[in-house]
Design a protein around this motif. Structure first.
Motif, short mmCIF file in Angstrom:
data_model
loop_
_atom_site.label_atom_id
_atom_site.label_comp_id
_atom_site.label_asym_id
_atom_site.label_seq_id
_atom_site.Cartn_x
_atom_site.Cartn_y
_atom_site.Cartn_z
N ASP A 79 75.23 19.46 -31.65
CA ASP A 79 75.97 20.35 -30.74
C ASP A 79 77.37 19.81 -30.46
N ARG A 80 77.48 18.51 -30.25
CA ARG A 80 78.78 17.91 -29.95
C ARG A 80 79.66 17.83 -31.21
N ILE A 81 79.06 17.66 -32.35
CA ILE A 81 79.85 17.64 -33.58
C ILE A 81 80.38 19.02 -33.92
N LEU A 82 79.56 20.03 -33.72
CA LEU A 82 79.99 21.41 -34.03
C LEU A 82 81.07 21.89 -33.07
N GLY A 83 81.08 21.37 -31.86
CA GLY A 83 82.11 21.77 -30.89
C GLY A 83 82.00 23.24 -30.54
N ASP A 84 83.11 23.96 -30.70
CA ASP A 84 83.13 25.37 -30.29
C ASP A 84 82.75 26.31 -31.43
N ARG A 85 82.24 25.78 -32.53
CA ARG A 85 81.76 26.66 -33.60
C ARG A 85 80.55 27.45 -33.10
N ASP A 86 80.56 28.74 -33.32
CA ASP A 86 79.45 29.60 -32.91
C ASP A 86 78.62 29.91 -34.15
N MET A 87 77.58 29.13 -34.35
CA MET A 87 76.77 29.31 -35.55
C MET A 87 75.32 28.90 -35.27
N PRO A 88 74.39 29.51 -35.96
CA PRO A 88 72.98 29.16 -35.76
C PRO A 88 72.69 27.76 -36.27
N VAL A 89 71.70 27.13 -35.68
CA VAL A 89 71.27 25.80 -36.09
C VAL A 89 69.84 25.88 -36.59
N GLU A 90 69.61 25.38 -37.79
CA GLU A 90 68.26 25.36 -38.35
C GLU A 90 67.62 24.02 -38.06
N GLN A 91 66.39 24.04 -37.55
CA GLN A 91 65.66 22.81 -37.27
C GLN A 91 64.58 22.62 -38.33
N VAL A 92 64.55 21.44 -38.92
CA VAL A 92 63.60 21.14 -40.00
C VAL A 92 62.76 19.94 -39.57
N PRO A 93 61.57 20.17 -39.03
CA PRO A 93 60.75 19.08 -38.51
C PRO A 93 60.39 18.01 -39.54
N ASP A 94 60.32 18.37 -40.82
CA ASP A 94 60.00 17.37 -41.84
C ASP A 94 61.11 16.35 -42.02
N LEU A 95 62.27 16.59 -41.39
CA LEU A 95 63.36 15.62 -41.42
C LEU A 95 63.37 14.73 -40.17
N GLU A 96 62.26 14.74 -39.43
CA GLU A 96 62.14 13.81 -38.31
C GLU A 96 62.07 12.38 -38.81
N GLU A 97 62.37 11.44 -37.92
CA GLU A 97 62.44 10.04 -38.28
C GLU A 97 61.09 9.47 -38.71
N LEU A 98 61.15 8.40 -39.48
CA LEU A 98 59.99 7.59 -39.81
C LEU A 98 59.29 7.18 -38.52
N ARG A 99 57.98 7.33 -38.49
CA ARG A 99 57.24 7.14 -37.25
C ARG A 99 56.51 5.80 -37.21
N SER A 100 56.80 5.03 -36.18
CA SER A 100 56.04 3.81 -35.93
C SER A 100 54.67 4.20 -35.38
N ASP A 101 53.84 3.19 -35.08
CA ASP A 101 52.52 3.49 -34.54
C ASP A 101 52.61 4.35 -33.29
N ARG A 102 53.55 4.03 -32.41
CA ARG A 102 53.68 4.77 -31.16
C ARG A 102 54.21 6.19 -31.39
N ALA A 103 55.24 6.32 -32.22
CA ALA A 103 55.79 7.65 -32.49
C ALA A 103 54.79 8.51 -33.24
#
Length: 254
Positions: A79-103
């Motif tokens: 959001d901060r990188i895009l600034g005032d650009r008005d555009m949709p954002v696609e969320q891709v859960p498979d790009l979540e971080e590598l998960r430790s035991d706790r995550a």
């Protein structure tokens, strides 16, 4: 902003990916333990400033696709990188971080798990990525590196199969970016532990694809781990994981 197509010498469609790591977050609490759910952390004040500075640097760069993993720290950074650009954002859960035991436990339970003790030897934290290429290796008793790579690469390649963009801004995570840089170089997990990804860093990839069926012809790496702060890495001596281990060590001494 609409970005015009770029064409390589051989007629390939050259598409650009601006690949960012999220801004600074705090994984260690005041009492020296890891936060209950590492997936839920938000940007710190420093992280917000990093993302704002990156947004200023990217302000005049045309972007026609915006993607993040969907975890709060990537949503806030994008959001901060895009600034005032008005555009949709696609969320891709498979790009979540590598998960430790706790995550991993938080992901599976859908809530903060019970506390998991950290290893007595903090070298296991500081250098947890160095053996990522070895079969069966897991990140701090959580997700196997091989399984991580197997979910990240297809998710990214799926984005490359969509024809509706020429320049993508993708905010992901240090581990995700390491996998994608290994994919770009054809080294896979062999180089996972050799890449460093500072907070809110920028990597630049150009992917040459067949203009008709989007088959990948070649990948070019134009920049790795570029930051608006301390570009020559004058003050960057510890790696991200060494920094985490150092914080844990300091709180244990307090």
């Amino acid at each position: 902003m609409t970005t015009p197509p770029r064409i390589a010498f051989d007629g390939s469609l050259r598409r650009r990916v601006y690949l960012f790591r999220h801004g600074d977050v705090a994984y260690v609490t005041n009492d020296g333990s890891i936060v209950a759910d590492p997936r839920a952390v938000h940007l710190t004040t420093q992280g917000q400033q990093e993302a704002d500075a990156m947004g200023k640097m990217m302000a005049d760069i045309p972007i026609d696709k915006a993607v993040c993993s969907g975890l709060p720290r990537t949503i806030q950074t994008l959001d901060r990188i895009l600034g005032d650009r008005d555009m949709p954002v696609e969320q891709v859960p498979d790009l979540e971080e590598l998960r430790s035991d706790r995550a991993q436990a938080a992901y599976e339970q859908g809530s903060a798990p019970d506390p998991v003790p950290l290893p007595d030897d903090l070298n296991e934290v500081a250098y947890a990525f160095l053996n990522a290429h070895k079969p069966g290796m897991k990140y701090r008793n959580g997700e196997a590196f091989e399984d991580f790579e197997a979910r990240v690469v297809p998710a990214f390649e799926g984005l490359l199969k969509t024809p509706d963009w020429h320049t993508m801004a993708l905010v992901a995570h240090g581990g995700v970016n390491r996998v994608l840089l290994g994919w770009a170089l054809g080294t896979g997990l062999k180089t996972f532990g050799q890449f460093e990804q500072d907070t809110c860093c920028l990597n630049v990839l150009d992917i040459d694809q067949d203009p008709d069926d989007l088959t990948i012809r070649r990948v070019l790496v134009r920049a790795v781990n570029a930051t608006t702060y301390d570009p020559p890495k004058r003050e960057r001596h510890l790696t991200t994981l060494e920094g985490l281990a150092h914080k844990l060590q300091q709180t244990r001494k307090a």
